[in-house]
Design an enzyme around this catalytic site. Structure first.
Site, PDB file in Angstrom:
ATOM      1  N   GLY A  12       0.829  -1.217   0.000  1.00 27.48           N
ATOM      2  CA  GLY A  12       0.000   0.000   0.000  1.00 27.48           C
ATOM      3  C   GLY A  12       0.854   1.253   0.000  1.00 27.48           C
ATOM      4  N   ARG A  15       0.296   5.580  -1.875  1.00 29.60           N
ATOM      5  CA  ARG A  15      -0.168   6.895  -1.407  1.00 29.60           C
ATOM      6  C   ARG A  15      -0.278   6.886   0.125  1.00 29.60           C
ATOM      7  NH1 ARG A  15      -6.558   6.302  -2.939  1.00 29.60           N
ATOM      8  NH2 ARG A  15      -7.146   5.401  -0.931  1.00 29.60           N
ATOM      9  N   TYR A 152     -13.476  -3.602  10.343  1.00 29.99           N
ATOM     10  CA  TYR A 152     -12.155  -2.964  10.399  1.00 29.99           C
ATOM     11  C   TYR A 152     -11.482  -3.213  11.763  1.00 29.99           C
ATOM     12  CZ  TYR A 152      -8.755   0.912   9.923  1.00 29.99           C
ATOM     13  OH  TYR A 152      -7.619   1.671   9.858  1.00 29.99           O
TER      14      TYR A 152
HETATM   15  N1  LIG Z   1      -5.438   7.460   7.896  1.00 24.32           N
HETATM   16  C1  LIG Z   1      -5.679   7.162   9.177  1.00 24.32           C
HETATM   17  O1  LIG Z   1      -6.137   8.003   9.960  1.00 24.32           O
HETATM   18  C2  LIG Z   1      -5.357   5.791   9.714  1.00 24.32           C
HETATM   19  C3  LIG Z   1      -5.527   5.543  11.080  1.00 24.32           C
HETATM   20  C4  LIG Z   1      -5.215   4.289  11.593  1.00 24.32           C
HETATM   21  C5  LIG Z   1      -4.740   3.302  10.750  1.00 24.32           C
HETATM   22  N2  LIG Z   1      -4.595   3.535   9.429  1.00 24.32           N
HETATM   23  C6  LIG Z   1      -4.089   2.435   8.609  1.00 24.32           C
HETATM   24  O2  LIG Z   1      -2.941   2.857   7.914  1.00 24.32           O
HETATM   25  C7  LIG Z   1      -2.848   2.192   6.657  1.00 24.32           C
HETATM   26  C8  LIG Z   1      -2.728   3.210   5.532  1.00 24.32           C
HETATM   27  O3  LIG Z   1      -3.846   4.069   5.587  1.00 24.32           O
HETATM   28  P1  LIG Z   1      -4.029   5.337   4.612  1.00 24.32           P
HETATM   29  O4  LIG Z   1      -4.890   6.307   5.326  1.00 24.32           O
HETATM   30  O5  LIG Z   1      -2.707   5.779   4.078  1.00 24.32           O
HETATM   31  O6  LIG Z   1      -4.927   4.650   3.444  1.00 24.32           O
HETATM   32  P2  LIG Z   1      -5.028   4.964   1.893  1.00 24.32           P
HETATM   33  O7  LIG Z   1      -6.356   4.459   1.450  1.00 24.32           O
HETATM   34  O8  LIG Z   1      -4.666   6.385   1.598  1.00 24.32           O
HETATM   35  O9  LIG Z   1      -3.878   4.026   1.255  1.00 24.32           O
HETATM   36  C9  LIG Z   1      -3.982   2.635   1.290  1.00 24.32           C
HETATM   37  C10 LIG Z   1      -3.179   2.063   0.129  1.00 24.32           C
HETATM   38  O10 LIG Z   1      -3.375   0.634   0.149  1.00 24.32           O
HETATM   39  C11 LIG Z   1      -3.579   0.202  -1.178  1.00 24.32           C
HETATM   40  N3  LIG Z   1      -4.337  -1.058  -1.234  1.00 24.32           N
HETATM   41  C12 LIG Z   1      -5.635  -1.252  -0.916  1.00 24.32           C
HETATM   42  N4  LIG Z   1      -5.988  -2.529  -1.166  1.00 24.32           N
HETATM   43  C13 LIG Z   1      -4.873  -3.161  -1.635  1.00 24.32           C
HETATM   44  C14 LIG Z   1      -4.603  -4.487  -2.084  1.00 24.32           C
HETATM   45  N5  LIG Z   1      -5.553  -5.442  -2.108  1.00 24.32           N
HETATM   46  N6  LIG Z   1      -3.357  -4.777  -2.504  1.00 24.32           N
HETATM   47  C15 LIG Z   1      -2.383  -3.826  -2.507  1.00 24.32           C
HETATM   48  N7  LIG Z   1      -2.596  -2.559  -2.106  1.00 24.32           N
HETATM   49  C16 LIG Z   1      -3.822  -2.227  -1.683  1.00 24.32           C
HETATM   50  C17 LIG Z   1      -4.344   1.339  -1.840  1.00 24.32           C
HETATM   51  O11 LIG Z   1      -4.248   1.269  -3.257  1.00 24.32           O
HETATM   52  C18 LIG Z   1      -3.688   2.567  -1.242  1.00 24.32           C
HETATM   53  O12 LIG Z   1      -2.605   3.034  -2.024  1.00 24.32           O
HETATM   54  C19 LIG Z   1      -4.087   1.310   6.568  1.00 24.32           C
HETATM   55  O13 LIG Z   1      -3.783   0.004   7.000  1.00 24.32           O
HETATM   56  C20 LIG Z   1      -5.043   1.975   7.532  1.00 24.32           C
HETATM   57  O14 LIG Z   1      -5.998   1.065   8.021  1.00 24.32           O
HETATM   58  C21 LIG Z   1      -4.895   4.753   8.891  1.00 24.32           C
END
Ligand SMILES: NC(=O)c1ccc[n+]([C@@H]2O[C@H](COP(=O)([O-])OP(=O)(O)OC[C@H]3O[C@@H](n4cnc5c(N)ncnc54)[C@H](O)[C@@H]3O)[C@@H](O)[C@H]2O)c1
Length: 245
Positions: A12, A15, A152
């Site tokens: 992932g 981005r 989730y």
């Molecule tokens: N943004 C927040 O506030 C937050 C808080 C707690 C945890 N998280 C966790 O942090 C991580 C990143 O979050 P983010 O906000 O940057 O999300 P985001 O949606 O901006 O990025 C997630 C990335 O994962 C990729 N992805 C999704 N499904 C996929 C697959 N099957 N195979 C390969 N790649 C895949 C997407 O294409 C994307 O580029 C996640 O695990 C999310 O649960 C985020």
């Protein structure tokens, strides 16, 4: 905290938080393979602009054959794998009463099964090296729960239990396995909040601001480094104090 000569995989990494992690590891000197269904090239190009080495791989982490192929490509290019960051994650929010089976499955598949497939795939090279770091991005939601996010929260709590168990399996081989639990981190989702929503959210955070992707990346860089050699099976919160253990 240098990571010179280390090879990292970030799922992932196209981005958001994953991109910040990939850039930070590259700045520390690691070669970084970005495994994402989209935008891998963009992150790889930014790393190359910084003078780093990157591989852009289009991988759906829920598909075993694609995960295996990605790991083989990294090994044939760079000969080793030192760091795996299980970062890719999705949400399909809704109250349990109305949650579709497909929404449950999609979230568990990416957030939990994807981490299982990738961790299993990198174990052989890490065991041979007698060294490795597996770092998974969980969430405070996996610790405290959140209405509308049963799928989730289950996936993120699952990642924490998975990591503790794997940490015990591989500790004697020099491999550490840890989680990071971010709180509210700036993203497209938090950018879209109105003032009242933002205030309600920040009222819960002792440090009084939304975190940055770079804050999560800094914790990953630490756990990936030799400085963290004596830390395994842990979850480090990067949440401005939202959850205190
Ligand atoms: N943004 C927040 O506030 C937050 C808080 C707690 C945890 N998280 C966790 O942090 C991580 C990143 O979050 P983010 O906000 O940057 O999300 P985001 O949606 O901006 O990025 C997630 C990335 O994962 C990729 N992805 C999704 N499904 C996929 C697959 N099957 N195979 C390969 N790649 C895949 C997407 O294409 C994307 O580029 C996640 O695990 C999310 O649960 C985020």
């Amino acid at each position: 905290m240098g990571l010179a000569n280390k090879v990292a995989i970030v799922t992932g990494g196209g981005r958001g938080i994953g991109q910040a992690i990939a850039l930070r590891l590259a700045r520390e000197g690691a070669k970084v393979a970005i495994c994402d269904v989209q935008n891998s090239e963009e992150t790889a190009a930014r790393i190359e602009q910084l003078g780093g080495a990157a591989l852009a791989l289009k991988v759906d982490i829920t598909v075993e054959s694609q995960v295996k192929e990605a790991v083989e490509t990294v090994l044939s290019e760079w000969g080793r794998i030192d760091i795996l960051v299980n970062n890719a994650g999705i949400t399909r929010d809704g109250l349990l009463m109305r949650m579709q089976e497909s929404e449950w499955d999609a979230v568990l598949d990416v957030n939990l099964k994807g981490a299982f497939l990738f961790s299993r795939a990198v174990l052989r090279p890490m065991l041979k090296q007698r060294q490795g770091r597996i770092i998974s991005i969980a969430s405070v939601v996996g610790l405290m729960g959140n209405p509308g996010q049963t799928n989730y929260a289950a996936s993120k709590a699952g990642l924490i239990g998975f990591s503790k168990s794997l940490a015990r399996e591989v500790a004697s081989r020099g491999i550490t396995v840890n989680c990071i639990a971010p709180g509210f981190i700036a993203s497209d989702m938090t950018d879209a909040l109105n003032e009242a929503q933002r205030k309600a959210l920040l009222d819960q955070v002792p440090l009084g601001e939304i975190g940055r992707p770079e804050d999560v990346a800094a914790a990953v860089a630490f756990l990936a480094s030799d400085d963290a050699r004596y830390i395994t099976g842990q979850t480090i919160n990067v949440d401005g104090g939202l959850v205190m253990h």
